[in-house]
Structures are given as structure tokens and as C-alpha cells.
Motif scaffolding. Structure first.
Motif, PDB file in Angstrom:
ATOM      1  N   UNK A 124       0.827  -1.211   0.000  1.00 51.49           N
ATOM      2  CA  UNK A 124       0.000   0.000   0.000  1.00 51.49           C
ATOM      3  C   UNK A 124       0.859   1.258   0.000  1.00 51.49           C
ATOM      4  N   UNK A 125       1.942   1.239   0.783  1.00 49.82           N
ATOM      5  CA  UNK A 125       2.826   2.410   0.839  1.00 49.82           C
ATOM      6  C   UNK A 125       3.511   2.624  -0.508  1.00 49.82           C
ATOM      7  N   UNK A 126       3.929   1.530  -1.152  1.00 49.94           N
ATOM      8  CA  UNK A 126       4.517   1.664  -2.491  1.00 49.94           C
ATOM      9  C   UNK A 126       3.526   2.308  -3.460  1.00 49.94           C
ATOM     10  N   UNK A 127       2.266   1.952  -3.341  1.00 53.16           N
ATOM     11  CA  UNK A 127       1.244   2.556  -4.208  1.00 53.16           C
ATOM     12  C   UNK A 127       1.057   4.037  -3.893  1.00 53.16           C
ATOM     13  N   UNK A 128       1.107   4.385  -2.602  1.00 49.42           N
ATOM     14  CA  UNK A 128       0.933   5.784  -2.198  1.00 49.42           C
ATOM     15  C   UNK A 128       2.044   6.675  -2.740  1.00 49.42           C
ATOM     16  N   UNK A 169      11.784   1.934  -7.291  1.00 50.47           N
ATOM     17  CA  UNK A 169      11.336   2.609  -6.078  1.00 50.47           C
ATOM     18  C   UNK A 169      11.482   1.649  -4.892  1.00 50.47           C
ATOM     19  N   UNK A 170      11.904   2.213  -3.769  1.00 53.87           N
ATOM     20  CA  UNK A 170      12.033   1.470  -2.511  1.00 53.87           C
ATOM     21  C   UNK A 170      11.102   2.080  -1.457  1.00 53.87           C
ATOM     22  N   UNK A 183      -4.021  -3.520  -6.056  1.00 54.06           N
ATOM     23  CA  UNK A 183      -5.383  -3.131  -5.674  1.00 54.06           C
ATOM     24  C   UNK A 183      -5.500  -1.616  -5.564  1.00 54.06           C
ATOM     25  N   UNK A 184      -4.485  -1.005  -4.916  1.00 56.94           N
ATOM     26  CA  UNK A 184      -4.502   0.449  -4.769  1.00 56.94           C
ATOM     27  C   UNK A 184      -4.320   1.173  -6.113  1.00 56.94           C
ATOM     28  N   UNK A 185      -3.569   0.565  -7.028  1.00 59.79           N
ATOM     29  CA  UNK A 185      -3.280   1.194  -8.314  1.00 59.79           C
ATOM     30  C   UNK A 185      -4.331   0.869  -9.380  1.00 59.79           C
ATOM     31  N   UNK A 186      -5.291  -0.009  -9.040  1.00 62.69           N
ATOM     32  CA  UNK A 186      -6.334  -0.424  -9.986  1.00 62.69           C
ATOM     33  C   UNK A 186      -5.724  -1.054 -11.242  1.00 62.69           C
ATOM     34  N   UNK A 187      -4.718  -1.891 -10.992  1.00 63.94           N
ATOM     35  CA  UNK A 187      -4.000  -2.586 -12.063  1.00 63.94           C
ATOM     36  C   UNK A 187      -4.057  -4.075 -11.760  1.00 63.94           C
ATOM     37  N   UNK A 188      -4.228  -4.937 -12.761  1.00 61.60           N
ATOM     38  CA  UNK A 188      -4.271  -6.378 -12.475  1.00 61.60           C
ATOM     39  C   UNK A 188      -2.950  -6.909 -11.938  1.00 61.60           C
ATOM     40  N   UNK A 189      -3.041  -7.781 -10.950  1.00 65.24           N
ATOM     41  CA  UNK A 189      -1.869  -8.481 -10.408  1.00 65.24           C
ATOM     42  C   UNK A 189      -1.901  -9.903 -10.964  1.00 65.24           C
ATOM     43  N   UNK A 190      -0.876 -10.261 -11.720  1.00 66.32           N
ATOM     44  CA  UNK A 190      -0.881 -11.538 -12.433  1.00 66.32           C
ATOM     45  C   UNK A 190       0.403 -12.314 -12.150  1.00 66.32           C
ATOM     46  N   UNK A 191       0.337 -13.604 -12.379  1.00 67.90           N
ATOM     47  CA  UNK A 191       1.514 -14.460 -12.211  1.00 67.90           C
ATOM     48  C   UNK A 191       2.293 -14.510 -13.521  1.00 67.90           C
ATOM     49  N   UNK A 192       3.138 -13.542 -13.709  1.00 68.06           N
ATOM     50  CA  UNK A 192       3.980 -13.529 -14.893  1.00 68.06           C
ATOM     51  C   UNK A 192       5.253 -14.318 -14.726  1.00 68.06           C
ATOM     52  N   UNK A 193       5.545 -14.676 -13.465  1.00 72.04           N
ATOM     53  CA  UNK A 193       6.695 -15.522 -13.157  1.00 72.04           C
ATOM     54  C   UNK A 193       6.182 -16.759 -12.439  1.00 72.04           C
ATOM     55  N   UNK A 194       6.527 -17.915 -12.934  1.00 68.71           N
ATOM     56  CA  UNK A 194       6.128 -19.169 -12.295  1.00 68.71           C
ATOM     57  C   UNK A 194       7.344 -19.754 -11.592  1.00 68.71           C
ATOM     58  N   UNK A 195       7.138 -20.048 -10.338  1.00 67.49           N
ATOM     59  CA  UNK A 195       8.238 -20.568  -9.535  1.00 67.49           C
ATOM     60  C   UNK A 195       8.242 -22.088  -9.547  1.00 67.49           C
TER      61      UNK A 195
END
Length: 533
Positions: free
Chosen positions: A305-309, A470-471, A337-349
Motif C-alpha cells: 500500500x505504501x509503495x502505491x501511495x 522505487x524502494x 489493488x490500490x493502483x487499480x491494475x491487475x496483479x498476475x503471475x507472470x513468473x512461475x516458480x
């Protein structure tokens, strides 16, 4: 974490008390005929995230000639206990049957990677209070000094180059004499000598047990009682998965003692300012654990959430958020969720490849190549916001970024890190004890105050081969963990340490870096046996 770190191990303990000291429940009911040993492998499996090099357990059984019995080996819990071979596993449990048991999973932050260093350590003696085994989680910043002091005594010798052996000799020295020493006095005396992080599980030939957490509380330690069953573990998840519902944290400087079949809580050191390791929440601990009343999951979610802020990049329909599995997932979900962007599994472990930060360096790069598979069907022509829990060395992250571009065919890569930059070594149990191995220090000013500048971030991003970086800042940690920043050890993100020997080791690390010396700082500063005094 792509550039994964090595941790300092995990401990566990079980005791079948003489009388109930709490209401009954499923954990207690799992014990058959007072034998707690069969429960230990499951506890250690729940702590496997803390170390994969070795595992072991020691038990106490007063009806057995061999009152203390130890079984340990190299590898994961399954490998060390031969759990894939039912007959061998059953034989091991039979040999270790008892009403008290301690266990350990290991990663080597000090010492070599072989079976001699597997824990618990056992010291045999004809007198029962001098015959003991113990397991240790942490790292002593003053290991070299303590070792030299012990060697200065007449006819002492070290067979291993590890701080665990220092603790073993120190315990043995305090247990000398013709009468059994009070365990609270032993721990109080020991605490005066030890500088650093140490959680200790101790069991002696009289059936006495001690579970102790160092006075600054660097590493987490939880405990619970259900009926006659007492249990303790480095992480609360190992207890809740057994069915305990009243799990508490061992307070810094506190010890749990079982003597004559009864449990009591004592303090062996005066309360001091806390120095809790924030990395436990950021990366090391199981996401289902709670540490000192703070949820690991919620802390990681808040970091996202802080990264999104603080986000200053404009988002569009081509943007996706991709977590680096698995420890960054909670942060990535909250950020997306905060950025209204889909979070997807682009990396499979590949889950059959171990945590590379908890593996020795020689196998780390070999593992990372087979650990993550970028999905071009998800990443191609996308602006990828890659969420990582931390960046330590950056070598594997750079390789991962290259694969996302080449194999995944991403259009842009923006890295968001749910942790401040790692600017200094750790001398308290995380295997990053040299300045030269760290990514961030070359980019930061001498008087860095915990908030990287825009220019610094741009230089770092260029080095990583990404469009932006960003950190979190150091002050953000208190917000994530919902506790005062003064309660946290921030040595690795500020270069200032909560103990005398931490600061001294930092000065040594700088000197070693300037002179080009290689190897762990605390091991380099231990004089070889026989060297001139």
C-alpha cells in the motif's frame, strides 16, 4: 525474493508435563503415551523456510539408558530424517521416543556446510546436569572475541569454526561444579557475555529444559501450552498448525523453564530497548506467522500500500503487476489493488528448487536459472511493475530482469521494492556480512539518511537494466509493522547497530572491503588456534 538471503535457522521444543497447565485440545490429544518425538518432524517442516542445509532433534527419556538421544543429518527435514523411507523414519522415531524433545533446522551463517555443524549439539557427561544438548538460532557478533577468550584458558580446543561451539563451551563452563546449577543463573551469566541474536533451546540429562530469547529480541520465538503439552518454536505457524490456539511470544530476556515436570516463566536479563529484526516480516518468516503480535501478512500487505501511495508513474491499460514469488505476493496484491491494475503471475516458480537466499553461494546462481519461468503469454508487450520484497546482492534480480525482457518480451520493467535499500551487513544472523556483496552502497552518499534521492534511484535503475526503481524508506518500516521504529534493528538499512560488537564489526567490514579481504566478517576476526596472542 529473487536475490534470496540465507537465514540463521529455526528451533522447536516439546515437553509432556507432569500435570495439565491449561485446557486440553487437539495438539495435546495428538500425543500418544507421553511420547512427543513424533510431533517434532512436522514442527520442523513448518520451519523449513528458515534453513535447508541440515535438520535434527534430540529427546529426553529417563527410562532409557541413553537419556539424551540425538538424530540429525544434512539436507531438508525429509532428507535428514529419511521420511521418504517409512521403516527408517519409524526406527528413528522409536530411537528418539521421549517426553521432551528439541529440534533445529539450519542454514550456515557461521561454520561449514556439513553434518558436523548440524544441530542440536550434544555434550555427553557422566553427571546428568552436565550432559546436555541444545539448539541455537541467531548469530553472535562477538563470536571471535569469545572464542579467543575461551582459548586463552588452559587446554581448551575448538573442533569447529562456529559460534554454536562457543555457546556449547560457555554453557559447559557454567554447568561445572558438584551441584546442578540454577538454570536462570546460567542464562543470566551467559547473557552478560553474548553480543548478538540468540534463541536457545536447551535440554539436559535431568530432563530440565530451557527456551530463551535474547534481551533485544532480534529473532522471533513463540510458545503455547495445551493440557500437559508445552511447545515452543521460532515461528507461531508451527504451533497453530498443531492446533494450539493461545500462542504467545517469548519476551526479550525471558526464559521458559521446565523442571521437575513443571513449566515456569522467568526473566534472565533486565528489559532493554528492543531490536526486532524487521526482515522477519519482510521476507524470512512464514506469511501465516505472527511475530510479537504483528501479522507477517498484514505487514507485507501494508508495504505494498505504501509503495502505491508513493507511485509517480502513470498507469495505462498495458500495465500489469507481477510479484516475485512467493514472499512479495502480499505486497504486490495490495499495490495492484490500490493502483487499480491487475496483479498476475507472470513468473512461475519451480517449487522444487530451494530458496536461493537460504542456499550457499556456489549453488545460488545455478538454482535461480531453474527457479523462475517468465510467461511470455502474460508479459509480452506489457509495462511490467515487478514487485520484490528486497534487493540484497542484485545478481539474480538482474538475471531475472534479463529473462523477463528476452523470454517474456516485456516492453518496460519497473521494479518496486517492499523494503528500504540494504546498505550495510548483518551480524545478527542473516548471511550478508560483507559490504562488497551488497548492491546499494556504491550508489548512496556517505551521510545517507534512509531516503534514497531521485538521482540515486535513477542510477540504480540503470544498473539493474529497468525503466524505474522505487524502494520503501526506513521510516516506512514502523508504519508497515505498526510499532515504534525504535523497537527495530535497522543496522542493515542505516549502518548503525544496536550492540557494541555490531558497530565494531561494521568498522571491520569497512576495513575488509577497503583491503579486498573476502569472507564473513565475524569469521575473519576470529584468530586461528595457535596464533600469537
Amino acid at each position: 525474493m529473487s536475490d534470496e538471503l540465507n537465514h540463521e535457522c529455526g528451533i522447536a521444543a516439546l515437553y509432556w508435563l507432569d500435570e495439565p497447565q491449561g485446557p486440553s485440545g487437539p495438539a495435546e490429544k495428538a500425543v500418544v503415551d507421553g511420547d512427543v518425538a513424533p510431533l517434532m518432524p512436522g514442527m520442523l517442516l513448518d520451519l523449513q523456510n528458515r534453513g535447508q542445509l541440515a535438520a535434527g532433534m534430540s529427546s529426553y527419556n529417563k527410562s532409557r539408558v541413553q537419556r539424551l538421544a540425538t538424530c540429525k543429518g544434512v539436507g531438508t527435514v525429509t532428507e535428514a530424517f529419511r521420511m521418504s523411507r517409512p521403516a527408517k523414519f519409524a526406527q528413528m522415531l522409536s530411537e528418539c521416543a521421549g517426553d521432551a524433545c528439541i529440534g533445529h533446522v539450519r542454514y550456515a551463517t557461521c561454520g561449514a556446510d556439513d553434518e558436523r555443524f548440524a544441530q542440536p549439539f550434544e555434550r555427553y557427561h557422566g553427571r546428568l546436569w552436565k550432559w546436555f544438548c541444545f539448539a541455537f538460532n541467531g548469530n553472535l557478533a562477538n563470536y571471535g572475541s569469545l572464542r579467543d577468550r575461551i582459548l586463552a584458558r588452559q587446554d581448551y580446543h575448538f573442533a569447529l569454526n562456529a559460534d554454536t561451539e562457543v555457546i556449547m563451551h560457555s554453557l559447559a563452563y557454567r554447568l561445572r561444579g558438584d551441584r546442578a546449577a540454577r538454570l536462570s543463573s546460567v542464562m543470566a551469566s551467559l547473557a552478560k557475555d553474548l553480543d548478538g541474536a540468540y534463541n536457545i533451546a536447551f535440554l539436559d540429562g535431568m530432563g530440565r529444559m530451557v527456551i530463551a530469547r535474547d534481551p533485544l529480541g532480534f529473532r522471533p520465538l513463540s510458545w503455547a501450552v495445551q493440557g500437559r503439552l508445552f511447545a515452543a518454536a521460532s515461528e507461531s505457524v508451527a504451533l497453530t498448525n498443531m492446533g494450539f490456539d493461545n500462542v504467545r511470544s517469548v519476551e526479550p530476556g525471558q526464559m521458559l523453564v521446565v523442571e521437575n515436570g513443571k513449566l515456569k516463566v522467568e526473566r534472565f536479563a533486565k528489559p532493554r530497548s528492543k531490536a526486532l529484526c524487521f526482515f522477519e516480516w519482510v521476507y524470512f518468516s512464514n506469511v501465516a506467522s505472527e511475530i510479537d503480535g504483528r501479522s507477517v501478512y498484514l505487514a507485507r500487505s501494508r508495504s505494498g500500500e505504501i509503495l502505491a501511495e508513493m507511485e509517480d508513474c502513470q498507469m495505462d491499460d498495458s500495465c500489469i503487476v507481477v510479484p516475485v514469488p512467493d514472499t512479495a505476493k502480499a505486497a504486490a496484491d495490495a499495490y495492484a489493488y490500490r493502483m487499480h491494475v491487475p496483479c498476475v503471475e507472470g513468473l512461475i516458480r519451480n517449487r522444487y528448487v530451494g530458496r536461493t537466499f537460504i542456499q550457499p553461494s556456489q549453488s545460488r546462481m545455478r538454482s535461480v536459472r531453474g527457479k523462475y519461468t517468465p510467461l511470455a503469454s502474460v508479459l509480452e508487450n506489457k509495462r511490467v511493475f515487478l514487485v520484490e520484497d528486497s534487493i540484497v546482492r542484485s545478481t539474480t534480480l538482474k538475471a531475472l530482469v534479463g529473462r523477463i525482457r528476452q523470454q517474456g518480451k516485456a516492453r518496460e520493467i519497473h521494479v518496486r521494492v517492499a523494503c528500504p535499500p540494504i546498505v550495510a551487513p548483518c551480524f545478527y544472523g542473516i548471511d550478508m556480512s560483507t559490504l562488497g556483496e551488497l548492491f546499494a552502497p556504491p550508489f548512496l552518499p556517505n551521510r545517507y539518511q534512509g531516503r534514497p534521492s531521485a538521482d540515486t534511484l535513477a542510477q540504480m535503475a540503470k544498473s539493474l537494466g529497468v525503466e524505474s526503481l522505487r524502494y520503501l524508506t526506513v521510516p516506512d518500516l514502523a508504519d508497515c509493522l505498526k510499532m515504534p521504529g525504535s523497537d527495530l534493528c535497522t543496522g542493515c538499512v542505516m549502518g548503525k547497530y544496536p550492540t557494541f560488537w555490531g558497530d565494531k564489526m561494521m568498522r571491520c567490514a569497512r576495513a575488509n572491503s577497503n583491503s579486498g579481504r573476502q569472507g564473513r566478517t565475524y569469521e575473519q576476526n576470529a584468530r586461528p588456534q595457535g596464533a600469537a596472542k
